[in-house]
Design a protein around this motif. Structure first.
Motif, PDB file in Angstrom:
ATOM      1  N   ALA A 305      18.000 -24.783 -39.884  1.00 37.45           N
ATOM      2  CA  ALA A 305      16.926 -25.684 -40.296  1.00 37.45           C
ATOM      3  C   ALA A 305      15.564 -25.050 -40.025  1.00 37.45           C
ATOM      4  O   ALA A 305      14.642 -25.141 -40.848  1.00 37.45           O
ATOM      5  CB  ALA A 305      17.042 -27.018 -39.560  1.00 37.45           C
ATOM      6  N   ILE A 306      15.433 -24.396 -38.886  1.00 32.41           N
ATOM      7  CA  ILE A 306      14.195 -23.687 -38.564  1.00 32.41           C
ATOM      8  C   ILE A 306      13.951 -22.575 -39.578  1.00 32.41           C
ATOM      9  O   ILE A 306      12.830 -22.388 -40.068  1.00 32.41           O
ATOM     10  CB  ILE A 306      14.255 -23.110 -37.131  1.00 32.41           C
ATOM     11  N   GLN A 307      15.005 -21.862 -39.929  1.00 31.49           N
ATOM     12  CA  GLN A 307      14.881 -20.744 -40.860  1.00 31.49           C
ATOM     13  C   GLN A 307      14.418 -21.182 -42.245  1.00 31.49           C
ATOM     14  O   GLN A 307      13.559 -20.537 -42.849  1.00 31.49           O
ATOM     15  CB  GLN A 307      16.222 -20.005 -40.968  1.00 31.49           C
ATOM     16  N   VAL A 308      14.984 -22.286 -42.759  1.00 34.60           N
ATOM     17  CA  VAL A 308      14.579 -22.723 -44.103  1.00 34.60           C
ATOM     18  C   VAL A 308      13.140 -23.224 -44.103  1.00 34.60           C
ATOM     19  O   VAL A 308      12.411 -23.062 -45.092  1.00 34.60           O
ATOM     20  CB  VAL A 308      15.526 -23.795 -44.698  1.00 34.60           C
ATOM     21  N   GLY A 309      12.721 -23.838 -42.994  1.00 33.67           N
ATOM     22  CA  GLY A 309      11.333 -24.265 -42.889  1.00 33.67           C
ATOM     23  C   GLY A 309      10.384 -23.085 -42.955  1.00 33.67           C
ATOM     24  O   GLY A 309       9.388 -23.099 -43.696  1.00 33.67           O
ATOM     25  N   ALA A 310      10.706 -22.044 -42.201  1.00 30.76           N
ATOM     26  CA  ALA A 310       9.868 -20.843 -42.186  1.00 30.76           C
ATOM     27  C   ALA A 310       9.897 -20.134 -43.536  1.00 30.76           C
ATOM     28  O   ALA A 310       8.864 -19.676 -44.041  1.00 30.76           O
ATOM     29  CB  ALA A 310      10.342 -19.898 -41.082  1.00 30.76           C
ATOM     30  N   TYR A 311      11.069 -20.065 -44.133  1.00 25.79           N
ATOM     31  CA  TYR A 311      11.232 -19.357 -45.409  1.00 25.79           C
ATOM     32  C   TYR A 311      10.445 -20.046 -46.527  1.00 25.79           C
ATOM     33  O   TYR A 311       9.933 -19.389 -47.441  1.00 25.79           O
ATOM     34  CB  TYR A 311      12.711 -19.309 -45.770  1.00 25.79           C
ATOM     35  N   SER A 312      10.344 -21.370 -46.455  1.00 25.16           N
ATOM     36  CA  SER A 312       9.602 -22.105 -47.485  1.00 25.16           C
ATOM     37  C   SER A 312       8.124 -21.722 -47.457  1.00 25.16           C
ATOM     38  O   SER A 312       7.478 -21.613 -48.510  1.00 25.16           O
ATOM     39  CB  SER A 312       9.756 -23.615 -47.286  1.00 25.16           C
ATOM     40  N   VAL A 313       7.588 -21.501 -46.273  1.00 19.96           N
ATOM     41  CA  VAL A 313       6.192 -21.076 -46.146  1.00 19.96           C
ATOM     42  C   VAL A 313       6.025 -19.668 -46.699  1.00 19.96           C
ATOM     43  O   VAL A 313       5.089 -19.388 -47.466  1.00 19.96           O
ATOM     44  CB  VAL A 313       5.729 -21.126 -44.672  1.00 19.96           C
ATOM     45  N   GLU A 314       6.933 -18.777 -46.334  1.00 18.61           N
ATOM     46  CA  GLU A 314       6.882 -17.404 -46.836  1.00 18.61           C
ATOM     47  C   GLU A 314       6.904 -17.385 -48.362  1.00 18.61           C
ATOM     48  O   GLU A 314       6.142 -16.632 -48.995  1.00 18.61           O
ATOM     49  CB  GLU A 314       8.062 -16.595 -46.288  1.00 18.61           C
ATOM     50  N   ALA A 315       7.772 -18.205 -48.949  1.00 18.30           N
ATOM     51  CA  ALA A 315       7.893 -18.239 -50.413  1.00 18.30           C
ATOM     52  C   ALA A 315       6.596 -18.719 -51.051  1.00 18.30           C
ATOM     53  O   ALA A 315       6.128 -18.143 -52.047  1.00 18.30           O
ATOM     54  CB  ALA A 315       9.052 -19.148 -50.811  1.00 18.30           C
ATOM     55  N   ALA A 316       6.016 -19.769 -50.501  1.00 15.33           N
ATOM     56  CA  ALA A 316       4.775 -20.309 -51.054  1.00 15.33           C
ATOM     57  C   ALA A 316       3.642 -19.292 -50.960  1.00 15.33           C
ATOM     58  O   ALA A 316       2.853 -19.130 -51.910  1.00 15.33           O
ATOM     59  CB  ALA A 316       4.396 -21.596 -50.328  1.00 15.33           C
ATOM     60  N   ILE A 317       3.547 -18.610 -49.854  1.00 14.55           N
ATOM     61  CA  ILE A 317       2.500 -17.602 -49.665  1.00 14.55           C
ATOM     62  C   ILE A 317       2.652 -16.463 -50.676  1.00 14.55           C
ATOM     63  O   ILE A 317       1.664 -15.915 -51.181  1.00 14.55           O
ATOM     64  CB  ILE A 317       2.540 -17.037 -48.226  1.00 14.55           C
ATOM     65  N   LYS A 318       3.891 -16.141 -51.012  1.00 17.45           N
ATOM     66  CA  LYS A 318       4.153 -15.052 -51.967  1.00 17.45           C
ATOM     67  C   LYS A 318       3.922 -15.476 -53.417  1.00 17.45           C
ATOM     68  O   LYS A 318       4.071 -14.668 -54.327  1.00 17.45           O
ATOM     69  CB  LYS A 318       5.581 -14.543 -51.796  1.00 17.45           C
ATOM     70  N   GLY A 319       3.621 -16.752 -53.630  1.00 18.81           N
ATOM     71  CA  GLY A 319       3.325 -17.224 -54.974  1.00 18.81           C
ATOM     72  C   GLY A 319       4.437 -17.991 -55.646  1.00 18.81           C
ATOM     73  O   GLY A 319       4.307 -18.413 -56.805  1.00 18.81           O
ATOM     74  N   GLU A 320       5.543 -18.226 -54.944  1.00 20.75           N
ATOM     75  CA  GLU A 320       6.650 -18.982 -55.518  1.00 20.75           C
ATOM     76  C   GLU A 320       6.282 -20.462 -55.615  1.00 20.75           C
ATOM     77  O   GLU A 320       5.570 -20.997 -54.768  1.00 20.75           O
ATOM     78  CB  GLU A 320       7.914 -18.833 -54.666  1.00 20.75           C
ATOM     79  N   THR A 321       6.802 -21.136 -56.617  1.00 23.38           N
ATOM     80  CA  THR A 321       6.609 -22.575 -56.776  1.00 23.38           C
ATOM     81  C   THR A 321       7.713 -23.146 -57.651  1.00 23.38           C
ATOM     82  O   THR A 321       8.351 -22.405 -58.421  1.00 23.38           O
ATOM     83  CB  THR A 321       5.228 -22.898 -57.379  1.00 23.38           C
ATOM     84  N   GLY A 322       7.975 -24.438 -57.509  1.00 24.00           N
ATOM     85  CA  GLY A 322       9.055 -25.053 -58.285  1.00 24.00           C
ATOM     86  C   GLY A 322      10.426 -24.550 -57.889  1.00 24.00           C
ATOM     87  O   GLY A 322      11.339 -24.501 -58.709  1.00 24.00           O
ATOM     88  N   LYS A 323      10.587 -24.207 -56.614  1.00 18.55           N
ATOM     89  CA  LYS A 323      11.862 -23.683 -56.110  1.00 18.55           C
ATOM     90  C   LYS A 323      12.285 -24.467 -54.865  1.00 18.55           C
ATOM     91  O   LYS A 323      11.452 -25.082 -54.190  1.00 18.55           O
ATOM     92  CB  LYS A 323      11.729 -22.205 -55.721  1.00 18.55           C
ATOM     93  N   MET A 324      13.582 -24.450 -54.573  1.00 21.36           N
ATOM     94  CA  MET A 324      14.106 -24.988 -53.330  1.00 21.36           C
ATOM     95  C   MET A 324      14.778 -23.864 -52.570  1.00 21.36           C
ATOM     96  O   MET A 324      15.476 -23.024 -53.160  1.00 21.36           O
ATOM     97  CB  MET A 324      15.131 -26.105 -53.583  1.00 21.36           C
ATOM     98  N   VAL A 325      14.602 -23.842 -51.266  1.00 25.56           N
ATOM     99  CA  VAL A 325      15.289 -22.864 -50.440  1.00 25.56           C
ATOM    100  C   VAL A 325      16.768 -23.251 -50.352  1.00 25.56           C
ATOM    101  O   VAL A 325      17.101 -24.434 -50.186  1.00 25.56           O
ATOM    102  CB  VAL A 325      14.690 -22.815 -49.017  1.00 25.56           C
ATOM    103  N   GLY A 326      17.670 -22.286 -50.489  1.00 24.91           N
ATOM    104  CA  GLY A 326      19.098 -22.570 -50.419  1.00 24.91           C
ATOM    105  C   GLY A 326      19.839 -21.515 -49.617  1.00 24.91           C
ATOM    106  O   GLY A 326      19.269 -20.491 -49.225  1.00 24.91           O
ATOM    107  N   PHE A 327      21.115 -21.789 -49.375  1.00 21.02           N
ATOM    108  CA  PHE A 327      21.967 -20.870 -48.632  1.00 21.02           C
ATOM    109  C   PHE A 327      23.007 -20.249 -49.566  1.00 21.02           C
ATOM    110  O   PHE A 327      23.653 -20.951 -50.343  1.00 21.02           O
ATOM    111  CB  PHE A 327      22.708 -21.594 -47.503  1.00 21.02           C
TER     112      PHE A 327
END
Length: 389
Positions: A305-327
């Motif tokens: 849960a901690i990892q997906v929270g952090a990864y969502s921030v990384e994705a947004a900073i890189k310019g990603e949008t309209g995506k969900m973090v998954g396993f």
């Protein structure tokens, strides 16, 4: 005081809480602190209603000790909601985001919340606002992803509780105990009770899932046979059991608008056992205890849960949008998953149910394939109980 010329980030929770939703919140906050592109780190108080009412908490103003408690705190520290949104609400959300210089929006929720997340993404396309979904559900019914944070802890709770109850039933084997698990349309939590078993013949003795039509006659046959053999029987059932017509096996007790409220399946089946078989029976319904328990929180669930929270921030900073973090599961033994991004449109309101290979032919148990899939998600092995035979 922290100073930045960057834009703001907003985190919002949707739907029912879990034992690890705050762990994802923690992961997002801590990762956001690392990026100079992010100025203020906000949380919407009370779900999407908090956006509409502009009720924000600034996590940069919170003490380190408070933030560090989040991964071990049940429910949602910033509140959540199931508020129904209309077209005008999405227009207002966009205005609120623009007004508050919010460039990064992280939406933590289940498949219904991912639908809202996707609609917010569509409404913000003409603006430089990046929207990322963080998966969350005890029901494990979000599409595409191997599993979702929240399920591992709920699975651990039902498995541990079933193991404990089974010892009581074994000690005084005079009745049938029917345990009702959450998951109206998908039987993942109910199925996880199978992890209570340590050897052949252990409880739960029967498991019934909403993915298969419930056959009342076969149920009574199965219960009677096991009762004659064991004296004490433990049955775990889903709250969403349906007959072959797709109707709830329990008649509705109250209807309000589009919402229909049914009685407890466990109570209904316990009374059925008493009336039809003349056997003592009792029912147990942990309900939201199973999604609020920190005592049975899965260490793997918390970590992921901690990892997906952090990864969502990384994705947004890189310019990603309209995506969900998954396993994406790489292997089960040893357990290893990698994080990936899934287009939100592929997730919106798509419900993942138990596949056929996870359910036995008679529909009264799960298979070894499911147990293998689920076991790593509950974290450390359950406590071993002394068995006097």
């Amino acid at each position: 005081m922290y100073e930045s010329s960057g834009a703001n980030l907003l985190i919002v929770h949707g739907g029912g809480p879990t034992a690890v939703i705050n762990a994802s919140l923690y992961g997002a906050i801590e990762e956001a602190k690392k990026h100079k592109e992010i100025a203020e780190i906000y949380g919407a108080m009370g779900g999407v209603a908090g956006i509409l009412e502009e009720k924000f908490i600034n996590f940069r103003n919170q003490s380190t000790s408070n933030i560090e408690l989040l991964p071990y705190t049940p429910a949602s520290a910033i509140g959540t909601s199931r508020k129904e949104l209309y077209d005008a609400d999405y227009e207002k959300i966009v205005k609120v985001l623009v007004k508050n210089n919010i460039k990064y929006l992280l939406f933590n929720g289940g498949n219904g919340s991912m639908d809202t997340c996707g609609k917010i993404h569509n409404a913000t396309k003409q603006y430089d606002i990046r929207v990322i979904g963080i998966p969350k559900t005890i029901d494990n019914d979000i599409a595409i992803t191997d599993h979702a944070p929240g399920f591992g802890s709920a699975a651990r709770y039902i498995a541990a509780s079933t193991a404990e109850v089974s010892q009581d039933i074994k000690a005084l084997p005079i009745h049938v105990c029917v345990i009702e698990a959450m998951g109206r349309n998908a039987g993942w939590i109910t199925a996880a009770s199978a992890l209570a078993r340590r050897s052949r013949g252990d409880a739960p003795h029967l498991i019934y899932l909403p993915e298969r039509p419930f056959n009342q006659n076969e149920f009574l046959e199965d219960v009677k046979k096991l009762y004659d053999e064991l004296g004490g029987v433990v049955v775990v059932v889903s709250e969403g059991l349906k007959n072959d017509k797709g109707e709830s096996i329990v008649p509705p007790v109250f209807t309000q608008g589009r919402s229909v409220y049914f009685g407890d399946v466990s109570s209904y089946l316990s009374l059925l056992i008493i009336k039809e078989l003349g056997i003592k029976s009792r029912c147990e319904k942990p309900g939201i205890l199973g999604r609020a328990s920190i005592a049975y929180q899965s260490s793997i669930d918390r970590q992921e849960a901690i990892q997906v929270g952090a990864y969502s921030v990384e994705a947004a900073i890189k310019g990603e949008t309209g995506k969900m973090v998954g396993f994406n599961r790489i292997s089960t033994v040893p357990y290893k998953c990698e994080l990936t991004l899934i287009p939100i449109a592929e997730v919106m309101m798509h419900e993942k149910k138990m596949p056929d290979n996870f359910i036995n032919d008679r529909g009264n148990d799960v298979t070894a394939e499911f147990v293998e899939y689920c076991r790593p998600l509950i974290g450390d092995p359950l406590a071993q109980f002394t068995n006097f035979r």
